[in-house]
Write a protein that holds these residues in place. Structure first.
Motif, PDB file in Angstrom:
ATOM      1  N   GLY A 132       0.801  -1.215   0.000  1.00  0.00           N
ATOM      2  CA  GLY A 132       0.000   0.000   0.000  1.00  0.00           C
ATOM      3  C   GLY A 132       0.834   1.266   0.000  1.00  0.00           C
ATOM      4  N   ALA A 133       2.133   1.144   0.327  1.00  0.00           N
ATOM      5  CA  ALA A 133       3.002   2.324   0.383  1.00  0.00           C
ATOM      6  C   ALA A 133       3.667   2.637  -0.948  1.00  0.00           C
ATOM      7  CB  ALA A 133       4.077   2.131   1.446  1.00  0.00           C
ATOM      8  N   VAL A 134       3.588   1.715  -1.907  1.00  0.00           N
ATOM      9  CA  VAL A 134       4.354   1.925  -3.140  1.00  0.00           C
ATOM     10  C   VAL A 134       3.757   3.013  -4.036  1.00  0.00           C
ATOM     11  CG1 VAL A 134       5.268  -0.419  -3.144  1.00  0.00           C
ATOM     12  CG2 VAL A 134       3.178   0.079  -4.414  1.00  0.00           C
ATOM     13  N   ASN A 135       2.592   3.522  -3.683  1.00  0.00           N
ATOM     14  CA  ASN A 135       2.015   4.650  -4.435  1.00  0.00           C
ATOM     15  C   ASN A 135       2.211   5.981  -3.715  1.00  0.00           C
ATOM     16  OD1 ASN A 135       1.050   2.953  -6.491  1.00  0.00           O
ATOM     17  ND2 ASN A 135      -0.784   2.480  -5.322  1.00  0.00           N
ATOM     18  N   GLN A 136       2.984   5.964  -2.641  1.00  0.00           N
ATOM     19  CA  GLN A 136       3.226   7.187  -1.887  1.00  0.00           C
ATOM     20  C   GLN A 136       4.444   7.927  -2.451  1.00  0.00           C
ATOM     21  OE1 GLN A 136       1.280   8.426   0.595  1.00  0.00           O
ATOM     22  NE2 GLN A 136      -0.116   6.738   0.177  1.00  0.00           N
ATOM     23  N   GLY A 137       4.272   9.204  -2.694  1.00  0.00           N
ATOM     24  CA  GLY A 137       5.354   9.987  -3.276  1.00  0.00           C
ATOM     25  C   GLY A 137       6.608  10.017  -2.436  1.00  0.00           C
ATOM     26  N   VAL A 138       6.463  10.025  -1.113  1.00  0.00           N
ATOM     27  CA  VAL A 138       7.629  10.101  -0.244  1.00  0.00           C
ATOM     28  C   VAL A 138       8.504   8.856  -0.389  1.00  0.00           C
ATOM     29  CG1 VAL A 138       6.524   9.069   1.781  1.00  0.00           C
ATOM     30  CG2 VAL A 138       8.356  10.737   2.083  1.00  0.00           C
ATOM     31  N   VAL A 139       7.899   7.715  -0.734  1.00  0.00           N
ATOM     32  CA  VAL A 139       8.677   6.495  -0.955  1.00  0.00           C
ATOM     33  C   VAL A 139       9.539   6.650  -2.208  1.00  0.00           C
ATOM     34  CG1 VAL A 139       8.541   4.018  -1.476  1.00  0.00           C
ATOM     35  CG2 VAL A 139       7.023   5.023   0.238  1.00  0.00           C
ATOM     36  N   PHE A 140       8.954   7.222  -3.262  1.00  0.00           N
ATOM     37  CA  PHE A 140       9.727   7.423  -4.487  1.00  0.00           C
ATOM     38  C   PHE A 140      10.822   8.470  -4.302  1.00  0.00           C
ATOM     39  CE2 PHE A 140       5.611   6.041  -6.575  1.00  0.00           C
ATOM     40  CZ  PHE A 140       6.036   4.726  -6.699  1.00  0.00           C
ATOM     41  N   GLU A 141      10.570   9.475  -3.490  1.00  0.00           N
ATOM     42  CA  GLU A 141      11.612  10.458  -3.193  1.00  0.00           C
ATOM     43  C   GLU A 141      12.773   9.786  -2.474  1.00  0.00           C
ATOM     44  OE1 GLU A 141      10.051  13.948  -1.233  1.00  0.00           O
ATOM     45  OE2 GLU A 141       8.212  13.843  -2.418  1.00  0.00           O
ATOM     46  N   ALA A 142      12.454   8.879  -1.546  1.00  0.00           N
ATOM     47  CA  ALA A 142      13.502   8.143  -0.841  1.00  0.00           C
ATOM     48  C   ALA A 142      14.252   7.223  -1.801  1.00  0.00           C
ATOM     49  CB  ALA A 142      12.894   7.338   0.308  1.00  0.00           C
ATOM     50  N   PHE A 143      13.521   6.540  -2.696  1.00  0.00           N
ATOM     51  CA  PHE A 143      14.162   5.710  -3.721  1.00  0.00           C
ATOM     52  C   PHE A 143      15.163   6.541  -4.527  1.00  0.00           C
ATOM     53  CE2 PHE A 143      10.751   2.195  -4.650  1.00  0.00           C
ATOM     54  CZ  PHE A 143      10.872   1.738  -3.342  1.00  0.00           C
ATOM     55  N   ASN A 144      14.692   7.699  -4.966  1.00  0.00           N
ATOM     56  CA  ASN A 144      15.505   8.533  -5.857  1.00  0.00           C
ATOM     57  C   ASN A 144      16.804   8.979  -5.197  1.00  0.00           C
ATOM     58  OD1 ASN A 144      15.761  10.108  -8.427  1.00  0.00           O
ATOM     59  ND2 ASN A 144      15.748  11.817  -6.983  1.00  0.00           N
ATOM     60  N   ALA A 181      13.573  -1.104 -10.060  1.00  0.00           N
ATOM     61  CA  ALA A 181      14.488  -1.176 -11.198  1.00  0.00           C
ATOM     62  C   ALA A 181      14.534   0.155 -11.948  1.00  0.00           C
ATOM     63  CB  ALA A 181      14.053  -2.293 -12.135  1.00  0.00           C
ATOM     64  N   ALA A 182      13.418   0.882 -11.961  1.00  0.00           N
ATOM     65  CA  ALA A 182      13.374   2.166 -12.666  1.00  0.00           C
ATOM     66  C   ALA A 182      14.350   3.178 -12.063  1.00  0.00           C
ATOM     67  CB  ALA A 182      11.956   2.729 -12.635  1.00  0.00           C
ATOM     68  N   PHE A 183      14.678   2.999 -10.776  1.00  0.00           N
ATOM     69  CA  PHE A 183      15.635   3.890 -10.119  1.00  0.00           C
ATOM     70  C   PHE A 183      17.050   3.317 -10.153  1.00  0.00           C
ATOM     71  CE2 PHE A 183      11.611   5.322  -8.350  1.00  0.00           C
ATOM     72  CZ  PHE A 183      11.767   6.699  -8.329  1.00  0.00           C
ATOM     73  N   GLY A 184      17.220   2.209 -10.881  1.00  0.00           N
ATOM     74  CA  GLY A 184      18.541   1.605 -10.999  1.00  0.00           C
ATOM     75  C   GLY A 184      18.954   0.804  -9.789  1.00  0.00           C
ATOM     76  N   MET A 185      17.988   0.430  -8.937  1.00  0.00           N
ATOM     77  CA  MET A 185      18.309  -0.336  -7.739  1.00  0.00           C
ATOM     78  C   MET A 185      18.386  -1.830  -8.046  1.00  0.00           C
ATOM     79  SD  MET A 185      16.358   1.320  -4.461  1.00  0.00           S
ATOM     80  CE  MET A 185      14.699   1.412  -5.118  1.00  0.00           C
ATOM     81  N   TRP A 186      19.256  -2.526  -7.324  1.00  0.00           N
ATOM     82  CA  TRP A 186      19.296  -3.984  -7.368  1.00  0.00           C
ATOM     83  C   TRP A 186      17.994  -4.481  -6.749  1.00  0.00           C
ATOM     84  CZ3 TRP A 186      19.435  -8.014  -3.717  1.00  0.00           C
ATOM     85  CH2 TRP A 186      19.920  -9.244  -4.192  1.00  0.00           C
ATOM     86  N   THR A 187      17.244  -5.291  -7.482  1.00  0.00           N
ATOM     87  CA  THR A 187      15.884  -5.650  -7.082  1.00  0.00           C
ATOM     88  C   THR A 187      15.667  -7.154  -7.189  1.00  0.00           C
ATOM     89  OG1 THR A 187      15.094  -3.509  -7.892  1.00  0.00           O
ATOM     90  CG2 THR A 187      13.443  -5.198  -7.507  1.00  0.00           C
ATOM     91  N   ARG A 188      14.987  -7.715  -6.198  1.00  0.00           N
ATOM     92  CA  ARG A 188      14.642  -9.127  -6.218  1.00  0.00           C
ATOM     93  C   ARG A 188      13.220  -9.319  -5.706  1.00  0.00           C
ATOM     94  NH1 ARG A 188      18.453  -9.132  -8.846  1.00  0.00           N
ATOM     95  NH2 ARG A 188      20.308 -10.476  -8.832  1.00  0.00           N
ATOM     96  N   THR A 189      12.497 -10.263  -6.326  1.00  0.00           N
ATOM     97  CA  THR A 189      11.181 -10.679  -5.844  1.00  0.00           C
ATOM     98  C   THR A 189      11.297 -12.125  -5.398  1.00  0.00           C
ATOM     99  OG1 THR A 189      10.000  -9.196  -7.347  1.00  0.00           O
ATOM    100  CG2 THR A 189       8.757 -11.059  -6.463  1.00  0.00           C
ATOM    101  N   MET A 190      10.741 -12.432  -4.217  1.00  0.00           N
ATOM    102  CA  MET A 190      10.908 -13.784  -3.690  1.00  0.00           C
ATOM    103  C   MET A 190       9.662 -14.229  -2.939  1.00  0.00           C
ATOM    104  SD  MET A 190      13.183 -12.231  -0.769  1.00  0.00           S
ATOM    105  CE  MET A 190      13.280 -10.985  -2.029  1.00  0.00           C
ATOM    106  N   ASP A 191       9.650 -15.509  -2.585  1.00  0.00           N
ATOM    107  CA  ASP A 191       8.592 -16.085  -1.770  1.00  0.00           C
ATOM    108  C   ASP A 191       8.783 -15.616  -0.337  1.00  0.00           C
ATOM    109  OD1 ASP A 191       6.719 -17.577  -0.449  1.00  0.00           O
ATOM    110  OD2 ASP A 191       7.478 -19.540  -1.086  1.00  0.00           O
ATOM    111  N   GLY A 192       7.957 -14.694   0.081  1.00  0.00           N
ATOM    112  CA  GLY A 192       8.057 -14.160   1.429  1.00  0.00           C
ATOM    113  C   GLY A 192       7.501 -15.079   2.496  1.00  0.00           C
ATOM    114  N   MET A 193       7.046 -16.265   2.089  1.00  0.00           N
ATOM    115  CA  MET A 193       6.567 -17.259   3.054  1.00  0.00           C
ATOM    116  C   MET A 193       7.641 -18.304   3.342  1.00  0.00           C
ATOM    117  SD  MET A 193       3.449 -16.122   3.419  1.00  0.00           S
ATOM    118  CE  MET A 193       2.093 -17.243   3.790  1.00  0.00           C
ATOM    119  N   ASP A 194       8.819 -18.128   2.755  1.00  0.00           N
ATOM    120  CA  ASP A 194       9.940 -19.043   2.951  1.00  0.00           C
ATOM    121  C   ASP A 194      11.094 -18.260   3.550  1.00  0.00           C
ATOM    122  OD1 ASP A 194      12.080 -20.781   2.860  1.00  0.00           O
ATOM    123  OD2 ASP A 194      11.733 -21.436   0.798  1.00  0.00           O
TER     124      ASP A 194
END
Length: 311
Positions: A132-144, A181-194
């Motif tokens: 729910g936070a990934v649409n918040q502008g402050v998160v993208f400012e922190a990413f940037n 990835a759009a900000f050039g960050m190293w990114t991974r998606t994983m099974d968060g139940m493991d």
């Protein structure tokens, strides 16, 4: 993970009995993320948390008894009962605090990581937040800024499929990993139940941050078994089915990890946790409520140090 699960279940009992006023946001189902990520961190590394933050705080090493007392608004709590469920902090453990405002902890964590690097330290920061936070502008400012300045931070998105009751696919365009990835960050998606999968990705991200390779984004796919907030026990909103919850529970991270342990070890851990939390509940119940005359204490620093050369 067992500690977090049973802590939340005991906390829910205290909500139902009225000891914890106002309710909580249970972390049940998502334990593998807090445990896996925090296992990759050092004691002096930083974390910031969310409204659903008990798991993060416990995984980073906070005292369960003082945490439970905090939820109950007692003087023995981590923050003398002032923080409650959504604002627990322990600076001595690098826990800079949970934050009830969605996404608001991202710049706090980025600032802490940047300050550590400026001081010549190799400490890293981890920021937990939900889908729910990934649409918040402050998160993208922190990413940037984190990516631009190569700040040693790990952004951890706990994608449990819902922002309160809104499904992720109904609110998020593109992909969450794609935003990192759009900000050039190293990114991974994983099974968060493991927990093993989370630990492996978190260890790599922490090593990258500590080695000067900048920020990372981990998207941990998980599911919240319990209510968004305990108010649902009376309000009973209908945004998912019993069948959906039961299907997710088949991937429960606790029995998955428990199956990797010898039975005697698992039973010993379970017994130890029960004793620990029985003592924690008693500590919370025995701890006094704050004196109302002290209500204005701890709101501001007693003094603001002035740097040399600043008028």
């Amino acid at each position: 993970m067992r500690l977090i699960r049973r802590f939340e279940e005991r906390a829910i009992e205290l909500v139902r009995s009225g000891v914890i006023a106002g309710g909580i946001h249970p972390y049940i189902g998502q334990e593998a993320i807090a445990a896996g990520v925090c296992a990759a961190l050092r004691r002096d590394d930083f974390i910031t948390s969310t409204h659903r933050g008990h798991g993060h705080v416990l995984a980073k090493g906070a005292d369960p008894a003082r945490m439970l007392a905090e939820l109950a608004g007692r003087e023995g709590g981590l923050n003398q009962g002032r923080g409650g469920s959504m604002h627990a902090a322990d600076f001595g453990l690098g826990i800079l605090g949970a934050d009830a405002i969605v996404g608001a902890a991202a710049p706090i964590a980025a600032g802490a990581a940047w300050a550590a690097r400026q001081a010549g330290s190799d400490r890293v920061a981890t920021c937990f937040f939900g889908d729910g936070a990934v649409n918040q502008g402050v998160v993208f400012e922190a990413f940037n800024l984190a990516a631009l300045w190569q700040v040693p931070i790990i952004f951890v998105c706990e994608n449990n499929g819902f922002a309160t009751s809104t499904r992720t696919e109904d609110a998020v365009a593109g992909t969450i990993a794609g935003r990192g990835a759009a900000f050039g960050m190293w990114t991974r998606t994983m099974d968060g139940m493991d927990v093993e999968a989370v630990l492996a990705a978190a260890t790599e991200a922490v090593d990258r941050a500590r080695g000067g390779h900048g920020p990372s984004l981990l998207e941990c796919l998980t599911y919240r078994f319990d209510a968004h907030h305990t108010f649902e026990y009376t309000a009973r909103p209908r945004y998912r089915t019993t069948e959906e919850i039961e299907a997710a529970q088949a991937r429960d991270p606790l029995p998955r990890q428990g199956a990797r342990l010898p039975e005697q070890v698992r039973e010993a851990i379970d017994a130890e946790i029960e004793d620990l939390l029985t003592e924690a509940v008693q500590f919370a119940l025995d701890s006094p409520h704050p004196d109302p005359s002290t209500a204005l204490e701890y709101l501001y620093a007693d003094s603001t140090p002035v740097r040399a050369g600043v008028a």
